[in-house]
Design a protein around this motif. Structure first.
Motif, PDB file in Angstrom:
ATOM      1  N   VAL A  84       0.842  -1.205   0.000  1.00 45.03           N
ATOM      2  CA  VAL A  84       0.000   0.000   0.000  1.00 45.03           C
ATOM      3  C   VAL A  84       0.876   1.253   0.000  1.00 45.03           C
ATOM      4  O   VAL A  84       0.678   2.178  -0.794  1.00 45.03           O
ATOM      5  CB  VAL A  84      -0.967   0.013   1.204  1.00 45.03           C
ATOM      6  N   LEU A  85       1.861   1.300   0.890  1.00 44.12           N
ATOM      7  CA  LEU A  85       2.742   2.465   0.973  1.00 44.12           C
ATOM      8  C   LEU A  85       3.489   2.688  -0.338  1.00 44.12           C
ATOM      9  O   LEU A  85       3.610   3.833  -0.806  1.00 44.12           O
ATOM     10  CB  LEU A  85       3.739   2.292   2.121  1.00 44.12           C
ATOM     11  N   ALA A  86       3.972   1.610  -0.930  1.00 47.12           N
ATOM     12  CA  ALA A  86       4.700   1.732  -2.197  1.00 47.12           C
ATOM     13  C   ALA A  86       3.781   2.181  -3.330  1.00 47.12           C
ATOM     14  O   ALA A  86       4.213   2.903  -4.238  1.00 47.12           O
ATOM     15  CB  ALA A  86       5.360   0.398  -2.548  1.00 47.12           C
ATOM     16  N   THR A  87       2.537   1.773  -3.281  1.00 45.68           N
ATOM     17  CA  THR A  87       1.578   2.153  -4.320  1.00 45.68           C
ATOM     18  C   THR A  87       1.186   3.626  -4.200  1.00 45.68           C
ATOM     19  O   THR A  87       1.152   4.348  -5.189  1.00 45.68           O
ATOM     20  CB  THR A  87       0.317   1.266  -4.244  1.00 45.68           C
ATOM     21  N   LEU A  88       0.900   4.076  -2.992  1.00 40.95           N
ATOM     22  CA  LEU A  88       0.445   5.453  -2.794  1.00 40.95           C
ATOM     23  C   LEU A  88       1.593   6.464  -2.806  1.00 40.95           C
ATOM     24  O   LEU A  88       1.373   7.645  -3.059  1.00 40.95           O
ATOM     25  CB  LEU A  88      -0.346   5.572  -1.491  1.00 40.95           C
ATOM     26  N   LYS A  89       2.782   6.011  -2.482  1.00 42.33           N
ATOM     27  CA  LYS A  89       3.966   6.878  -2.444  1.00 42.33           C
ATOM     28  C   LYS A  89       3.702   8.136  -1.627  1.00 42.33           C
ATOM     29  O   LYS A  89       3.350   8.035  -0.458  1.00 42.33           O
ATOM     30  CB  LYS A  89       4.428   7.205  -3.860  1.00 42.33           C
ATOM     31  N   ASP A  90       3.868   9.305  -2.220  1.00 37.94           N
ATOM     32  CA  ASP A  90       3.734  10.561  -1.473  1.00 37.94           C
ATOM     33  C   ASP A  90       2.286  10.955  -1.207  1.00 37.94           C
ATOM     34  O   ASP A  90       2.024  11.972  -0.577  1.00 37.94           O
ATOM     35  CB  ASP A  90       4.464  11.696  -2.176  1.00 37.94           C
ATOM     36  N   ARG A  91       1.352  10.139  -1.644  1.00 39.90           N
ATOM     37  CA  ARG A  91      -0.059  10.420  -1.354  1.00 39.90           C
ATOM     38  C   ARG A  91      -0.566   9.662  -0.133  1.00 39.90           C
ATOM     39  O   ARG A  91      -1.701   9.836   0.277  1.00 39.90           O
ATOM     40  CB  ARG A  91      -0.923  10.122  -2.581  1.00 39.90           C
ATOM     41  N   TRP A  92       0.289   8.825   0.453  1.00 40.14           N
ATOM     42  CA  TRP A  92      -0.121   8.085   1.644  1.00 40.14           C
ATOM     43  C   TRP A  92      -0.065   9.003   2.859  1.00 40.14           C
ATOM     44  O   TRP A  92       0.908   9.707   3.089  1.00 40.14           O
ATOM     45  CB  TRP A  92       0.781   6.878   1.890  1.00 40.14           C
ATOM     46  N   THR A  93      -1.116   8.999   3.640  1.00 39.39           N
ATOM     47  CA  THR A  93      -1.173   9.776   4.864  1.00 39.39           C
ATOM     48  C   THR A  93      -2.167   9.119   5.820  1.00 39.39           C
ATOM     49  O   THR A  93      -2.939   8.251   5.402  1.00 39.39           O
ATOM     50  CB  THR A  93      -1.549  11.251   4.562  1.00 39.39           C
ATOM     51  N   THR A  94      -2.117   9.525   7.072  1.00 35.05           N
ATOM     52  CA  THR A  94      -3.047   8.956   8.047  1.00 35.05           C
ATOM     53  C   THR A  94      -4.328   9.771   8.149  1.00 35.05           C
ATOM     54  O   THR A  94      -5.241   9.400   8.865  1.00 35.05           O
ATOM     55  CB  THR A  94      -2.387   8.875   9.442  1.00 35.05           C
ATOM     56  N   ARG A  95      -4.387  10.861   7.457  1.00 35.52           N
ATOM     57  CA  ARG A  95      -5.573  11.717   7.440  1.00 35.52           C
ATOM     58  C   ARG A  95      -6.303  11.540   6.115  1.00 35.52           C
ATOM     59  O   ARG A  95      -5.759  10.969   5.183  1.00 35.52           O
ATOM     60  CB  ARG A  95      -5.174  13.185   7.618  1.00 35.52           C
TER      61      ARG A  95
END
Length: 167
Positions: A84-95
């Motif tokens: 998931v983190l690798a897929t979302l890259k800089d768009r991953w956030t907890t908000r």
């Protein structure tokens, strides 16, 4: 033997703290690109739930034997988390952060599930306590997590639809 449980709890704690740092960095970068946060009201409850979950495990799990079956499932969930983190890259956030004009991610695990990260977290909240032989702890925190995720997913879907990202 206490060290296996301490190693596992240290791993999870450091992972979560590292993810908070990454999420803050990504959130700040997204905001500079015009992103906005949606439905922040539930966020403190979500953070509190995860903090109490980890603290509770630190209080109850050290010295307990680790069940290999549940540990294997938990570690498999870690691989999915990194996907998931690798897929979302800089768009991953907890908000819940909406970046206007950005397309919805439909690659990686998002080909199969709309909210794979939430499914993974739900699995983690259940399986790590089960790995330590704490089924009541797993059920209680799973129920609280389900309540928060119900609110969060509803808010996220509404935000994506209003941004005309979800179709």
């Amino acid at each position: 033997m206490m060290w296996p449980s301490i190693v596992l709890l240290t791993f999870v704690t450091l992972q979560r703290l590292g993810e908070l740092v990454l999420a803050r960095r990504n959130t700040a970068a997204l905001r500079t690109r015009g992103a906005r946060e949606v439905a922040p009201e539930h966020y403190p409850l979500m953070v509190a739930l995860h903090a109490v979950w980890i603290i509770g495990l630190w209080l109850l799990a050290p010295g307990r034997p680790i069940e290999p079956f549940w540990l294997a499932i938990f570690m498999g969930l870690q691989a999915l988390r990194f996907w998931v983190l690798a897929t979302l890259k800089d768009r991953w956030t907890t908000r819940i952060i909406i970046l206007p004009g950005a397309p919805l991610i439909r690659s990686g695990p998002y080909r199969f599930l709309r909210h794979p990260n939430y499914a993974i977290v739900a699995g983690e909240i259940a399986t790590l306590p089960l790995a330590f032989g704490l089924p009541v702890f797993a059920v209680v925190f799973s129920l609280f997590n389900a309540a928060i995720l119900h609110v969060r997913i509803k808010a996220e879907n509404a935000a994506l639809e209003s941004a005309m990202i979800l179709k």
